[in-house]
Design a protein around this motif. Structure first.
Motif, PDB file in Angstrom:
ATOM      1  N   SER A 142      -3.675   6.931 -10.298  1.00 61.75           N
ATOM      2  CA  SER A 142      -4.840   6.696  -9.816  1.00 61.75           C
ATOM      3  C   SER A 142      -5.358   5.163  -9.724  1.00 61.75           C
ATOM      4  CB  SER A 142      -5.881   7.386 -10.599  1.00 61.75           C
ATOM      5  OG  SER A 142      -6.093   7.140 -11.985  1.00 61.75           O
ATOM      6  N   SER A 143      -4.642   4.491 -10.639  1.00 63.36           N
ATOM      7  CA  SER A 143      -5.153   3.058 -10.675  1.00 63.36           C
ATOM      8  C   SER A 143      -4.527   2.261  -9.365  1.00 63.36           C
ATOM      9  CB  SER A 143      -4.709   2.190 -11.790  1.00 63.36           C
ATOM     10  OG  SER A 143      -3.136   2.411 -12.220  1.00 63.36           O
ATOM     11  N   LEU A 144      -3.539   3.044  -8.702  1.00 63.41           N
ATOM     12  CA  LEU A 144      -2.844   2.569  -7.761  1.00 63.41           C
ATOM     13  C   LEU A 144      -3.768   2.831  -6.270  1.00 63.41           C
ATOM     14  CD1 LEU A 144       0.915   3.644  -8.254  1.00 63.41           C
ATOM     15  CD2 LEU A 144      -0.229   1.455  -8.866  1.00 63.41           C
ATOM     16  N   VAL A 145      -4.769   3.650  -6.222  1.00 61.14           N
ATOM     17  CA  VAL A 145      -5.496   4.009  -5.230  1.00 61.14           C
ATOM     18  C   VAL A 145      -6.054   2.773  -4.658  1.00 61.14           C
ATOM     19  CG1 VAL A 145      -7.595   5.369  -4.386  1.00 61.14           C
ATOM     20  CG2 VAL A 145      -5.853   6.415  -5.950  1.00 61.14           C
ATOM     21  N   ASP A 146      -6.916   2.120  -5.435  1.00 63.20           N
ATOM     22  CA  ASP A 146      -7.645   0.914  -4.981  1.00 63.20           C
ATOM     23  C   ASP A 146      -6.831  -0.151  -4.107  1.00 63.20           C
ATOM     24  OD1 ASP A 146      -6.641  -0.175  -7.076  1.00 63.20           O
ATOM     25  OD2 ASP A 146      -8.677  -0.955  -7.692  1.00 63.20           O
ATOM     26  N   VAL A 147      -5.392  -0.098  -4.471  1.00 63.43           N
ATOM     27  CA  VAL A 147      -4.600  -1.076  -3.631  1.00 63.43           C
ATOM     28  C   VAL A 147      -3.810  -0.459  -2.615  1.00 63.43           C
ATOM     29  CG1 VAL A 147      -4.503  -2.746  -5.386  1.00 63.43           C
ATOM     30  CG2 VAL A 147      -2.932  -0.905  -5.447  1.00 63.43           C
ATOM     31  N   ASN A 148      -4.190   0.924  -2.386  1.00 61.47           N
ATOM     32  CA  ASN A 148      -3.751   1.578  -1.159  1.00 61.47           C
ATOM     33  C   ASN A 148      -2.125   2.147  -1.365  1.00 61.47           C
ATOM     34  OD1 ASN A 148      -4.085   3.297   1.155  1.00 61.47           O
ATOM     35  ND2 ASN A 148      -3.619   1.562   2.398  1.00 61.47           N
ATOM     36  N   LEU A 149      -1.729   2.627  -2.514  1.00 63.12           N
ATOM     37  CA  LEU A 149      -0.321   3.006  -2.880  1.00 63.12           C
ATOM     38  C   LEU A 149      -0.330   4.343  -3.144  1.00 63.12           C
ATOM     39  CD1 LEU A 149       1.160  -0.090  -5.209  1.00 63.12           C
ATOM     40  CD2 LEU A 149       1.451   0.392  -2.615  1.00 63.12           C
ATOM     41  N   ALA A 150       0.807   4.958  -3.130  1.00 68.29           N
ATOM     42  CA  ALA A 150       0.845   6.665  -3.077  1.00 68.29           C
ATOM     43  C   ALA A 150       0.468   6.958  -4.416  1.00 68.29           C
ATOM     44  CB  ALA A 150       2.532   6.809  -2.670  1.00 68.29           C
ATOM     45  N   VAL A 151      -0.106   7.840  -4.585  1.00 74.97           N
ATOM     46  CA  VAL A 151      -0.421   8.667  -5.863  1.00 74.97           C
ATOM     47  C   VAL A 151      -0.193  10.237  -5.675  1.00 74.97           C
ATOM     48  CG1 VAL A 151      -2.043   7.138  -6.648  1.00 74.97           C
ATOM     49  CG2 VAL A 151      -2.963   9.081  -5.369  1.00 74.97           C
ATOM     50  N   TYR A 167       0.270  12.005  -2.192  1.00 74.40           N
ATOM     51  CA  TYR A 167      -0.749  11.539  -1.245  1.00 74.40           C
ATOM     52  C   TYR A 167      -0.166  10.123  -0.855  1.00 74.40           C
ATOM     53  CZ  TYR A 167      -3.209  15.274  -3.996  1.00 74.40           C
ATOM     54  OH  TYR A 167      -3.601  16.329  -4.594  1.00 74.40           O
ATOM     55  N   GLY A 168       0.563  10.199   0.125  1.00 71.46           N
ATOM     56  CA  GLY A 168       1.183   8.916   0.816  1.00 71.46           C
ATOM     57  C   GLY A 168       0.917   8.678   2.172  1.00 71.46           C
ATOM     58  N   PRO A 169       1.912   8.138   2.940  1.00 70.59           N
ATOM     59  CA  PRO A 169       1.418   8.000   4.481  1.00 70.59           C
ATOM     60  C   PRO A 169       1.441   9.658   5.136  1.00 70.59           C
ATOM     61  CG  PRO A 169       3.244   6.355   3.622  1.00 70.59           C
ATOM     62  CD  PRO A 169       2.712   7.176   2.595  1.00 70.59           C
ATOM     63  N   ARG A 170       2.333  10.483   4.497  1.00 67.93           N
ATOM     64  CA  ARG A 170       2.145  11.928   4.591  1.00 67.93           C
ATOM     65  C   ARG A 170       1.854  12.361   3.277  1.00 67.93           C
ATOM     66  NH1 ARG A 170       6.695  14.204   5.642  1.00 67.93           N
ATOM     67  NH2 ARG A 170       7.884  12.807   4.400  1.00 67.93           N
ATOM     68  N   ILE A 229      -7.412  14.986  -1.427  1.00 71.93           N
ATOM     69  CA  ILE A 229      -7.147  14.008  -0.267  1.00 71.93           C
ATOM     70  C   ILE A 229      -8.430  13.411   0.370  1.00 71.93           C
ATOM     71  CG2 ILE A 229      -6.409  13.880   2.052  1.00 71.93           C
ATOM     72  CD1 ILE A 229      -4.257  16.193   1.347  1.00 71.93           C
ATOM     73  N   ASN A 230      -9.302  14.210   0.290  1.00 73.54           N
ATOM     74  CA  ASN A 230     -10.686  13.718   1.099  1.00 73.54           C
ATOM     75  C   ASN A 230     -11.331  12.688   0.012  1.00 73.54           C
ATOM     76  OD1 ASN A 230     -12.834  14.010   3.248  1.00 73.54           O
ATOM     77  ND2 ASN A 230     -13.991  14.779   1.611  1.00 73.54           N
ATOM     78  N   SER A 231     -11.305  13.403  -1.245  1.00 76.41           N
ATOM     79  CA  SER A 231     -11.835  12.354  -2.319  1.00 76.41           C
ATOM     80  C   SER A 231     -11.152  10.853  -2.294  1.00 76.41           C
ATOM     81  CB  SER A 231     -11.626  12.819  -3.697  1.00 76.41           C
ATOM     82  OG  SER A 231     -12.556  14.077  -3.569  1.00 76.41           O
ATOM     83  N   ILE A 232     -10.006  10.906  -2.061  1.00 70.14           N
ATOM     84  CA  ILE A 232      -9.113   9.587  -1.928  1.00 70.14           C
ATOM     85  C   ILE A 232      -9.737   8.881  -0.970  1.00 70.14           C
ATOM     86  CG2 ILE A 232      -6.735   8.586  -1.807  1.00 70.14           C
ATOM     87  CD1 ILE A 232      -5.814  10.964  -3.445  1.00 70.14           C
ATOM     88  N   ARG A 233      -9.869   9.480   0.216  1.00 69.29           N
ATOM     89  CA  ARG A 233     -10.086   8.820   1.418  1.00 69.29           C
ATOM     90  C   ARG A 233     -11.542   8.395   1.677  1.00 69.29           C
ATOM     91  NH1 ARG A 233      -7.490  13.374   5.424  1.00 69.29           N
ATOM     92  NH2 ARG A 233      -5.156  12.683   5.312  1.00 69.29           N
ATOM     93  N   THR A 234     -12.383   8.971   0.950  1.00 69.91           N
ATOM     94  CA  THR A 234     -13.994   8.576   1.266  1.00 69.91           C
ATOM     95  C   THR A 234     -14.432   8.506  -0.183  1.00 69.91           C
ATOM     96  OG1 THR A 234     -14.474  10.988   0.937  1.00 69.91           O
ATOM     97  CG2 THR A 234     -13.875  10.189   3.244  1.00 69.91           C
ATOM     98  N   GLY A 235     -13.890   8.637  -1.225  1.00 69.86           N
ATOM     99  CA  GLY A 235     -14.530   8.603  -2.626  1.00 69.86           C
ATOM    100  C   GLY A 235     -14.822   7.310  -3.347  1.00 69.86           C
TER     101      GLY A 235
END
Length: 312
Positions: free
Chosen positions: A115-124, A151-154, A41-47
């Motif tokens: 993981s390709s959805l991370v940069d457009v802020n969709l759930a993974v 890893y979504g809104p919640r 989660i931390n990597s998604i938020r800051t990585g």
């Protein structure tokens, strides 16, 4: 909220596993994965969202977050002392560990599905399959446990050890606490999530989709396997499909890392998961890179898909 609800939300993951009498070392594996998810989660938020510069064994470009998530999980499982080997979608071989316990487990996982959805802020999410012993190439029905973390809104964790499906949410202290026990899905759903290019559908799959549309099923497809399966489980209805395609008879999704754990969870919730002709959980894998078509969700919807495909 009344007292019963308050008590329910105070049950953390470790306590729930213990009260369900889950084998001690299996509890340790599940809890290690839950701990690893906090770092993911931390990597998604800051990585770094850039490309790592390497490819996985399927020839797909790996994102840096894929690689980092894989390393986080692998390290936690190696250091647990109760895991004899792991295999990840991001590697091309089974990795063996020294297991010092009489009871050891094997783990197959997709560290960051979608993981390709991370940069457009969709759930993974992270998908996990766990077997007792050191043989990872077993049919999915032999799984000791299956789980995913969304890893979504919640951030939620859903697991089963063959005794129902249970959902946990991460609180402000980054602890997983019980949200819902014994999640179930209906026999028939009102939504469908269709993967793959529709112009490549075979005649049976196309006829099945048309029948769903005629009955008023709503299309709900995120592009991520974890959020789409989570939608079916938490809404209690629906079907996801990534079928056999013209020119791609085995579909796209991987048996070990994606289909077996999700099929286990869906079946435990009262649903079904099929290739279009047989249960996903009855497939004997030939290798770690096996793929299969999948129709997964409400039982009657899956049975209808099989009937259309049988007429192809």
């Amino acid at each position: 909220m009344g007292a019963p609800g308050t008590t329910k939300f105070q049950i953390d993951l470790r306590r729930h596993l213990r009260e369900r009498k889950v084998e001690r070392r299996l509890r340790e594996v599940i809890c290690e994965i839950a701990e690893a998810s906090k770092y993911i989660i931390n990597s998604i938020r800051t990585g770094d969202l850039g490309v790592a510069g390497t490819s996985n064994l399927y020839g797909e470009e790996q994102l840096a977050l894929d690689v980092l998530s894989d390393r986080i999980l692998q390290k936690r499982l190696k250091n647990s002392g109760v895991v004899s080997n792991v295999v990840s979608e991001e590697n091309n071989e089974i990795i063996n560990f020294e297991c010092t316990n009489k009871v050891c487990y094997s783990v197959a996982y997709d560290p960051l599905d979608g993981s390709s959805l991370v940069d457009v802020n969709l759930a993974v999410g992270t998908i996990i399959s766990i077997y007792e012993g050191d043989n990872i190439l077993q049919c999915g029905r032999n799984q000791a446990a299956a789980m995913y973390i969304l890893y979504g809104p919640r951030t939620t964790l859903v697991y089963s050890t063959g005794d129902g499906v249970h959902e946990f949410g991460m609180n402000q202290l980054m602890e997983y606490t019980l949200v819902k026990e014994n999640v179930t899905i209906d026999k028939v759903g009102g939504i469908y999530s269709p993967g793959g290019q529709r112009n490549l559908y075979t005649s049976g799959t196309e006829a099945f989709v048309r029948s769903l549309e005629e009955k008023g099923h709503k299309l709900r497809y995120s592009g991520g396997f974890v959020p789409d399966i989570n939608q079916i489980l938490m809404k209690g209805r629906g079907i996801f499909m990534y079928p056999h395609l013209q020119g791609r008879p085995d579909g796209k999704l991987r048996l070990l890392y994606e289909l077996n754990p999700m099929a286990f969870l869906i079946e435990q919730a009262g649903g079904a998961a099929s290739t279009g002709s047989k249960p996903i959980l009855d497939i004997d894998p030939e290798g770690i890179d096996d793929c299969s078509p999948v129709f997964i969700g409400c039982r009657e919807d899956v049975a209808l898909a099989e009937s259309f495909i049988a007429q192809e």
